[in-house]
Design a protein around this motif. Structure first.
Motif, PDB file in Angstrom:
ATOM      1  N   THR A   1       6.431  -3.249  -0.403  1.00 27.39           N
ATOM      2  CA  THR A   1       7.079  -2.870  -0.820  1.00 27.39           C
ATOM      3  C   THR A   1       6.858  -1.290   0.039  1.00 27.39           C
ATOM      4  O   THR A   1       8.396  -0.257  -1.102  1.00 27.39           O
ATOM      5  CB  THR A   1       6.505  -2.243  -2.428  1.00 27.39           C
ATOM      6  N   VAL A   2       6.293  -1.051   0.866  1.00 26.16           N
ATOM      7  CA  VAL A   2       6.609   0.146   1.523  1.00 26.16           C
ATOM      8  C   VAL A   2       7.462   0.560   2.239  1.00 26.16           C
ATOM      9  O   VAL A   2       8.239  -1.062   2.774  1.00 26.16           O
ATOM     10  CB  VAL A   2       5.149   0.383   2.490  1.00 26.16           C
ATOM     11  N   PRO A   3       8.153   1.451   2.793  1.00 23.42           N
ATOM     12  CA  PRO A   3       9.410   1.664   3.475  1.00 23.42           C
ATOM     13  C   PRO A   3       8.253   0.951   4.993  1.00 23.42           C
ATOM     14  O   PRO A   3       7.762   1.408   5.581  1.00 23.42           O
ATOM     15  CB  PRO A   3       9.374   2.502   3.505  1.00 23.42           C
ATOM     16  N   VAL A   4      10.157  -0.312   5.684  1.00 23.43           N
ATOM     17  CA  VAL A   4       9.684  -1.170   6.314  1.00 23.43           C
ATOM     18  C   VAL A   4      10.968  -0.408   7.810  1.00 23.43           C
ATOM     19  O   VAL A   4      12.458  -0.224   7.385  1.00 23.43           O
ATOM     20  CB  VAL A   4       9.541  -2.233   6.227  1.00 23.43           C
ATOM     21  N   ILE A   5      10.466  -0.326   8.559  1.00 21.62           N
ATOM     22  CA  ILE A   5      10.959  -0.867   9.986  1.00 21.62           C
ATOM     23  C   ILE A   5      11.266  -1.687  10.642  1.00 21.62           C
ATOM     24  O   ILE A   5      10.060  -2.100  11.223  1.00 21.62           O
ATOM     25  CB  ILE A   5      11.164   0.068  11.547  1.00 21.62           C
ATOM     26  N   GLU A   6      12.412  -2.440  10.332  1.00 15.49           N
ATOM     27  CA  GLU A   6      12.943  -3.689  10.901  1.00 15.49           C
ATOM     28  C   GLU A   6      12.448  -3.923  12.293  1.00 15.49           C
ATOM     29  O   GLU A   6      13.394  -3.426  12.871  1.00 15.49           O
ATOM     30  CB  GLU A   6      13.364  -4.514  10.417  1.00 15.49           C
ATOM     31  N   THR A   7      12.281  -4.863  13.525  1.00 15.62           N
ATOM     32  CA  THR A   7      11.642  -4.874  14.261  1.00 15.62           C
ATOM     33  C   THR A   7      12.366  -5.872  15.160  1.00 15.62           C
ATOM     34  O   THR A   7      12.235  -6.973  14.519  1.00 15.62           O
ATOM     35  CB  THR A   7      10.640  -4.184  15.211  1.00 15.62           C
ATOM     36  N   GLY A   8      12.938  -6.244  16.846  1.00 14.77           N
ATOM     37  CA  GLY A   8      12.942  -7.213  17.572  1.00 14.77           C
ATOM     38  C   GLY A   8      13.208  -8.523  17.716  1.00 14.77           C
ATOM     39  O   GLY A   8      13.456  -9.090  18.643  1.00 14.77           O
ATOM     40  N   SER A   9      13.908  -9.379  16.316  1.00 16.10           N
ATOM     41  CA  SER A   9      13.993 -10.672  16.919  1.00 16.10           C
ATOM     42  C   SER A   9      15.058 -10.466  17.524  1.00 16.10           C
ATOM     43  O   SER A   9      16.147  -9.655  17.525  1.00 16.10           O
ATOM     44  CB  SER A   9      14.212 -11.317  14.820  1.00 16.10           C
ATOM     45  N   GLY A  10      15.336 -11.483  19.076  1.00 10.91           N
ATOM     46  CA  GLY A  10      16.480 -10.815  19.630  1.00 10.91           C
ATOM     47  C   GLY A  10      17.267 -11.975  20.510  1.00 10.91           C
ATOM     48  O   GLY A  10      16.379 -12.835  20.979  1.00 10.91           O
ATOM     49  N   ASN A  11      18.318 -12.555  19.780  1.00 12.46           N
ATOM     50  CA  ASN A  11      18.989 -13.540  20.390  1.00 12.46           C
ATOM     51  C   ASN A  11      20.201 -12.419  21.073  1.00 12.46           C
ATOM     52  O   ASN A  11      21.360 -12.647  20.521  1.00 12.46           O
ATOM     53  CB  ASN A  11      19.925 -14.136  18.867  1.00 12.46           C
TER      54      ASN A  11
ATOM     55  N   LEU B   1       0.754  -0.940  -0.141  1.00 13.16           N
ATOM     56  CA  LEU B   1      -0.128   0.191   0.189  1.00 13.16           C
ATOM     57  C   LEU B   1       0.767   0.959  -0.381  1.00 13.16           C
ATOM     58  O   LEU B   1       0.888   2.209   1.043  1.00 13.16           O
ATOM     59  CB  LEU B   1      -1.314  -0.292   1.365  1.00 13.16           C
ATOM     60  N   ASN B   2       1.918   1.171  -1.427  1.00 15.33           N
ATOM     61  CA  ASN B   2       2.707   2.912  -0.926  1.00 15.33           C
ATOM     62  C   ASN B   2       1.748   3.479  -1.156  1.00 15.33           C
ATOM     63  O   ASN B   2       2.615   5.005  -0.685  1.00 15.33           O
ATOM     64  CB  ASN B   2       3.993   2.974  -2.198  1.00 15.33           C
ATOM     65  N   GLN B   3       0.965   3.834  -1.504  1.00 24.29           N
ATOM     66  CA  GLN B   3       0.788   4.961  -2.576  1.00 24.29           C
ATOM     67  C   GLN B   3      -0.307   5.543  -0.329  1.00 24.29           C
ATOM     68  O   GLN B   3      -0.531   6.942  -1.106  1.00 24.29           O
ATOM     69  CB  GLN B   3      -0.712   4.406  -3.328  1.00 24.29           C
ATOM     70  N   TYR B   4      -0.818   5.076   0.260  1.00 23.83           N
ATOM     71  CA  TYR B   4      -1.103   5.726   1.413  1.00 23.83           C
ATOM     72  C   TYR B   4      -0.407   5.088   2.567  1.00 23.83           C
ATOM     73  O   TYR B   4      -0.641   5.613   3.912  1.00 23.83           O
ATOM     74  CB  TYR B   4      -2.726   4.343   1.686  1.00 23.83           C
ATOM     75  N   LEU B   5       0.196   3.778   3.311  1.00 23.14           N
ATOM     76  CA  LEU B   5       0.784   3.730   3.836  1.00 23.14           C
ATOM     77  C   LEU B   5       2.482   4.676   3.885  1.00 23.14           C
ATOM     78  O   LEU B   5       3.547   4.607   2.847  1.00 23.14           O
ATOM     79  CB  LEU B   5       1.077   2.175   4.696  1.00 23.14           C
ATOM     80  N   ASP B   6       2.610   5.341   5.031  1.00 24.77           N
ATOM     81  CA  ASP B   6       4.460   5.793   5.152  1.00 24.77           C
ATOM     82  C   ASP B   6       5.218   5.261   5.597  1.00 24.77           C
ATOM     83  O   ASP B   6       6.749   5.422   5.425  1.00 24.77           O
ATOM     84  CB  ASP B   6       3.719   6.838   5.343  1.00 24.77           C
ATOM     85  N   VAL B   7       4.884   4.195   6.804  1.00 23.33           N
ATOM     86  CA  VAL B   7       5.811   3.301   7.073  1.00 23.33           C
ATOM     87  C   VAL B   7       5.593   1.863   7.219  1.00 23.33           C
ATOM     88  O   VAL B   7       3.744   2.095   7.794  1.00 23.33           O
ATOM     89  CB  VAL B   7       6.475   3.659   7.940  1.00 23.33           C
ATOM     90  N   LEU B   8       5.885   1.140   7.640  1.00 22.86           N
ATOM     91  CA  LEU B   8       5.740  -0.581   7.995  1.00 22.86           C
ATOM     92  C   LEU B   8       6.122  -1.006   8.677  1.00 22.86           C
ATOM     93  O   LEU B   8       7.795  -1.247   8.801  1.00 22.86           O
ATOM     94  CB  LEU B   8       5.073  -1.253   6.855  1.00 22.86           C
ATOM     95  N   ILE B   9       5.786  -1.283   9.668  1.00 24.51           N
ATOM     96  CA  ILE B   9       6.557  -1.612  11.495  1.00 24.51           C
ATOM     97  C   ILE B   9       5.979  -3.039  11.122  1.00 24.51           C
ATOM     98  O   ILE B   9       4.377  -3.662  12.037  1.00 24.51           O
ATOM     99  CB  ILE B   9       5.676  -0.876  12.543  1.00 24.51           C
TER     100      ILE B   9
END
Length: 410
Positions: free
Chosen positions: A214-224, A190-198
């Protein structure tokens, strides 16, 4: 769910984001207060919806994450009220300077716009994400997992009522009611609407979003996450930190998954660990196996995020070897050194390439609330645009504002 319905939700939320961005702090805080109130006044309906989720998840090993009872709902409401007390940063001028031609250039703090969150299991994330977005002037499009679908829908229904009660658009909080893989895939495009995806969840979810969006992503969480016991460590402190980081909540991303021990203290420390251990499955390298009874560790064990009472153990002969091992195997989340040596602590801080690095403290503190952010939208393990626990500031960006008095470029 038809693709057009998700698009319509995104379109409505995007429009609402413009209104949120221009709402004053009084109105945004009023919305948070109204959300806290409506959650507390509707505990019975939330618990009833949650019971439907629990009924279909009876054998889920992560069942505790799904539970919403009166105590937890009140805690969620209290956490929402605490976010009201956080300072408003929208409109703040981070810095300003003047050019020789007289132009005054500044950077002003503004919302991201429409924030998409794809997450699993925990229904409290539904409220955390929504209230942080509202506080920071963003709208949100939520897509939770099937495990908590009834809870999530009820929480969003109530929060939308709260928004309307203070004159803000209900569409500022949208939730996709279809938890299928297809809906997640549609949301990622949803590039036309979403500014970022988390994404918030397990390694599989995060990997899927990073690879397919295809929306810009902030990668989170996986924790070793690692704890290194230095040759100059206070061993009693090290045991306290390790047991806290491993056992307090082993299923969370900031729990310790791997222990690294200097060979000079390995015999004493590991012996004490084995004597005091009351339930952790220890998986050690060959040197560890020679000291204490444990399961042999494979190469894969040192890369693993267990989310369980399992701990991999590696013995090293120096700080450099420890740092190299951690940087090689970690997910760049949180690492800690236990040491009384200042130079070693500073070298560890300098060279460890993770979002959060500790000296003599548990990795369990990597959390938006513990960092003073009120709550968190996630913990970023990448370097752009945010890193570590993400609170209100991470949900904003900047724009340049330029003041002139008739300047033209020559």
């Amino acid at each position: 769910m038809e693709h057009t319905l998700i698009v319509e939700q995104a379109k409505a939320a995007k429009k609402a984001s413009d209104q949120l961005a221009n709402a004053g702090i009084e109105q945004r805080n009023a919305a948070l207060f109204a959300i806290a109130e409506v959650l507390e006044k509707n505990i019975d309906s939330i618990v009833s919806a949650n019971a439907k989720d629990l009924a279909k998840a009876a054998n889920n090993p992560m069942l505790d994450r799904l539970i919403l009872n009166e105590e937890r709902i009140i805690a969620i409401a209290d956490a929402t009220r605490k976010i009201i007390d956080l300072p408003d940063i929208l409109g703040n001028i981070d810095k300003m300077w003047q050019r020789p031609n007289g132009l005054k250039i500044g950077q002003q703090r503004v919302p991201l716009g429409l924030v998409g969150i794809i997450y699993e299991a925990r229904p409290n994330v539904t409220v955390d994400a929504a209230v942080l977005c509202i506080k920071s002037g963003n709208a949100c499009l939520l897509r939770g997992g099937s495990d908590a679908i009834y809870s999530n829908l009820e929480l969003v229904r109530l929060m939308r009522l709260a928004l309307k009660s203070v004159g803000l658009p209900a569409e500022a909080i949208e939730i996709i009611s279809d938890p299928s893989r297809e809906s997640a895939t549609q949301m990622m495009k949803l590039n036309q609407y979403l500014d970022v995806l988390i994404p918030r969840g397990g390694a599989g979810l995060i990997k899927s979003v990073v690879q397919n969006a295809t929306v810009p992503v902030i990668e989170t969480g996986s924790g070793n996450c690692h704890i290194y016991i230095d040759e100059y460590a206070d061993l009693e402190m090290g045991l306290d930190i390790l047991f806290n980081a491993k056992t307090q909540r082993p299923s969370v991303c900031n729990a310790c998954e791997s222990l690294v021990v200097h060979s000079k203290v390995a015999n004493e420390f590991l012996t004490q660990l084995a004597e005091q251990n009351t339930g952790i499955e220890l998986r050690g390298d060959e040197r560890t196996q020679a000291i204490i009874p444990c399961t042999p560790a494979t190469d894969e064990d040192f890369y693993e995020e267990y989310n369980d009472l399992i701990l991999s153990i590696k013995i090293v002969d120096g700080l450099d070897e420890a740092i190299d091992h951690i940087n090689e195997h970690s997910t760049k989340h949180s690492e800690s050194i236990v040491t009384k040596d200042y130079k070693n602590s500073q070298k560890f801080l300098q060279r460890i390439n993770s979002a959060v690095v500790y000296i003599n403290a548990s990795t369990r503190f990597t959390d938006g609330y513990e960092f003073g952010f009120g709550a968190e939208i996630g913990i970023s393990t990448q370097k752009l645009h945010a890193r570590g626990p993400m609170g209100i500031e991470a949900l904003t960006t900047t724009k340049y504002i330029v003041y002139g008095n008739g300047q033209i470029r020559k």
